[in-house]
Design an enzyme around this catalytic site. Structure first.
Site, PDB file in Angstrom:
ATOM      1  N   CYS A 132       6.280  -6.195   7.921  1.00  0.00           N
ATOM      2  CA  CYS A 132       7.395  -5.639   8.801  1.00  0.00           C
ATOM      3  C   CYS A 132       7.731  -6.586   9.914  1.00  0.00           C
ATOM      4  O   CYS A 132       6.736  -7.216  10.441  1.00  0.00           O
ATOM      5  CB  CYS A 132       7.056  -4.490   9.087  1.00  0.00           C
ATOM      6  SG  CYS A 132       8.340  -3.561  10.238  1.00  0.00           S
TER       7      CYS A 132
ATOM      8  N   CYS B 146       3.056   8.421   0.870  1.00  0.00           N
ATOM      9  CA  CYS B 146       3.597   7.758   1.992  1.00  0.00           C
ATOM     10  C   CYS B 146       3.947   6.513   1.101  1.00  0.00           C
ATOM     11  O   CYS B 146       2.997   5.745   0.582  1.00  0.00           O
ATOM     12  CB  CYS B 146       2.320   7.527   2.906  1.00  0.00           C
ATOM     13  SG  CYS B 146       3.098   6.489   3.982  1.00  0.00           S
TER      14      CYS B 146
ATOM     15  N   CYS C  52      -1.748   6.702   9.370  1.00  0.00           N
ATOM     16  CA  CYS C  52      -0.373   6.090  10.102  1.00  0.00           C
ATOM     17  C   CYS C  52      -0.836   4.911  10.919  1.00  0.00           C
ATOM     18  O   CYS C  52      -1.837   4.898  11.922  1.00  0.00           O
ATOM     19  CB  CYS C  52       0.363   7.236  10.567  1.00  0.00           C
ATOM     20  SG  CYS C  52       1.837   6.611  11.207  1.00  0.00           S
TER      21      CYS C  52
ATOM     22  N   CYS D  25       0.827  -1.110  15.494  1.00  0.00           N
ATOM     23  CA  CYS D  25       0.757  -0.891  13.819  1.00  0.00           C
ATOM     24  C   CYS D  25       0.034  -2.282  13.284  1.00  0.00           C
ATOM     25  O   CYS D  25       0.543  -3.391  13.600  1.00  0.00           O
ATOM     26  CB  CYS D  25       2.108  -0.644  13.495  1.00  0.00           C
ATOM     27  SG  CYS D  25       2.252  -0.528  11.715  1.00  0.00           S
TER      28      CYS D  25
ATOM     29  N   CYS E  34       5.716  -3.486  15.963  1.00  0.00           N
ATOM     30  CA  CYS E  34       5.083  -2.573  16.875  1.00  0.00           C
ATOM     31  C   CYS E  34       3.837  -2.809  17.181  1.00  0.00           C
ATOM     32  O   CYS E  34       2.923  -3.173  16.274  1.00  0.00           O
ATOM     33  CB  CYS E  34       5.380  -1.144  16.108  1.00  0.00           C
ATOM     34  SG  CYS E  34       6.953  -0.578  15.814  1.00  0.00           S
TER      35      CYS E  34
ATOM     36  N   GLU F 121       0.824  -1.165   0.003  1.00  0.00           N
ATOM     37  CA  GLU F 121       0.016   0.128   0.045  1.00  0.00           C
ATOM     38  C   GLU F 121       0.836   1.270  -0.011  1.00  0.00           C
ATOM     39  O   GLU F 121       2.005   1.384   0.731  1.00  0.00           O
ATOM     40  CB  GLU F 121      -1.169   0.019   1.376  1.00  0.00           C
ATOM     41  CG  GLU F 121      -1.974  -1.061   1.117  1.00  0.00           C
ATOM     42  CD  GLU F 121      -2.922  -1.111   2.009  1.00  0.00           C
ATOM     43  OE1 GLU F 121      -3.999  -1.474   2.003  1.00  0.00           O
ATOM     44  OE2 GLU F 121      -2.525  -0.780   3.472  1.00  0.00           O
TER      45      GLU F 121
END
Length: 459
Positions: free
Chosen positions: A194, A187, A447, A201, A198, A172
């Site tokens: 990932c 962005c 975000c 996230c 986190c 994305e």
């Protein structure tokens, strides 16, 4: 010395270097000198890049085989559908390429011989990534990635889903228009998923599937430029009643003038591909962005990554989230270093940079009753000030990001009163502090909300 005498790490490093030399790149990621060599002329390379930075595929645009880039019309149709506007009565494809979009070299063209050389470059890239899958012509869409989905929020924020041609994985990227400023921020993602995990996230929940290549990072910029161009040309179409109706209601997408590596993935886990991508973004003969307009955000897996990422001509941002070591570890569970150790790495990296790139951002995803206390704000202010004290000419800006919901069982978005109170403490501590405007949260484009799912294709 024979390979067998190396220890395991050295042998693997040598093998990685050998494999890296075999990588074949597309015109998007070749340096201008490399592309000029392949096309046997710097002027020809410049013509190709006039197209690429406008989101136009030179492979189809200059083809003598009457091949058209069908993605322009597909994007126009998808945008009209996403925004709820009726399809104009005129042929959308007729307004997707403004006659002056390619600038002073538009009349120059590429020439049949140069086009064939361009196709040779694309064919080699295609075969290295996709096998011997023969194409009528080799394009960005059938060789690197296709745009598989588009979603537009009410504020104009546009989420794009790109499907990698190599393996079908999707990433994305998000276009965030700033109508009052006349530009859009893009962005971009650096990985599929990932590994940093986190806890606030959505991407971290995916785990890391793989890193993106330089081409796959840059193709996100290419498609964003294409979308902005197509939408703007639809809205600016003249002498058409349908177009004037659209102009009354639609959100224009200004040209991308700012790029942030804040999408899916950790740039520090893909440095070898991120740094060359940034070089292409800021080269005035290529995408042509100012160095101060490209930002690489990292959670900083270890202190050395700041220096490695600092080799890219871009602003460095650090996803801090908390200064207290125990609290930060609960938010970023993969962290292995203290905040003081990581700060020292940042200080060393900033000290080696030019003055204009000594500006850095510290980012904090504020979560209610987790890291939004007054004490956390005071620690952050002191921490930020210590960086400026240790690096002459540096400037630290704190960016507060109210938590965006990802179905976490306990995390909540703090009230705006709490966010502004946190901001005031940091500001009173002598540090510039801003609250990021939440954009695209209704469509999971904000975000921390990026994670790929199966979507309807743009076709």
């Amino acid at each position: 010395m024979p390979v067998g005498s190396f220890d395991g790490d050295e042998a693997r490093m040598q093998q990685t270097q050998i494999e890296a030399k075999k990588i074949i790149r597309s015109p998007l990621s070749l340096t201008l000198r490399e592309l000029s060599g392949g096309l046997e002329g710097s002027g020809r390379a410049a013509v190709v890049w006039d197209c690429l930075k406008a989101g136009i595929d030179p492979n189809s645009y200059y083809s003598s085989k009457d091949e058209t880039d069908a993605s322009d019309k597909a994007i126009a149709d998808a945008w009209l559908a996403a925004t709820g506007h009726p399809t104009p009565s005129h042929d959308i494809s007729s307004v997707c390429l403004d006659e002056n979009i390619l600038g002073r070299r538009q009349g120059q063209g590429l020439g049949a011989a140069a086009w064939k050389k361009l196709q040779n470059v694309m064919r080699e890239y295609h075969r290295s990534n996709n096998g011997n899958d023969a194409q009528n012509i080799y394009t960005i869409e059938n060789s690197i990635a296709s745009l598989s989905h588009m979603k537009v929020s009410s504020d104009g924020t546009t989420k794009l889903l790109s499907k990698m041609r190599k393996d079908g994985l999707e990433v994305e990227s998000v276009i965030i228009p700033w109508m009052d400023k006349g530009f859009s921020t893009l962005c971009v993602s650096s990985q599929v998923g990932c590994r940093q995990g986190c806890t606030f996230c959505a991407t971290g929940r995916m785990g890391k599937l793989r890193s993106l290549t330089t081409d796959e990072i840059l193709v996100q910029v290419y498609y964003a430029s294409k979308v902005c161009r197509v939408v703007s040309n639809i809205l600016n179409a003249q002498n058409d009643d349908d177009a004037s109706q659209i102009l009354d209601n639609a959100n224009v997408l200004p040209k991308v003038d700012n790029i942030v590596f804040m999408g899916m993935g950790e740039p520090a886990d893909n440095i070898d591909q991120v740094v060359p991508a940034v070089n292409t973004m800021v080269d005035r003969r290529m995408f042509g962005l100012a160095q101060s307009k490209v930002t690489i955000s990292t959670v900083a897996p270890d202190p050395t990554v700041f220096a490695e990422l600092g080799k890219a001509p871009a602003v460095l941002a650090w996803s801090v989230h908390a200064v207290d070591d125990m609290l930060r570890h609960s938010l970023v569970p993969t962290t292995k270093h203290s905040m003081e150790e990581l700060k020292n790495g940042l200080v060393q990296a900033l000290s080696c940079r030019s003055n204009k790139l000594r500006r850095t951002m510290l980012e904090v995803a504020l979560i209610e009753d987790v890291n939004d206390s007054d004490e956390a704000a005071r620690l952050l202010a002191a921490f930020s000030q210590s960086i400026m004290d240790e690096v002459p000419g540096s400037k630290v800006v704190v960016n507060l990001i109210p938590f965006n919901a990802i179905d976490h069982p306990t995390y909540r978005t703090p009230s705006m009163e709490r966010v502004l109170g946190f901001q005031k403490i940091v500001t009173d501590g002598g540090v510039l502090c801003y609250v990021r405007t939440t954009r695209g949260d209704e469509d999971s484009a904000a975000c921390g909300q990026l994670a790929t799912k199966k979507k309807r294709a743009v076709s």
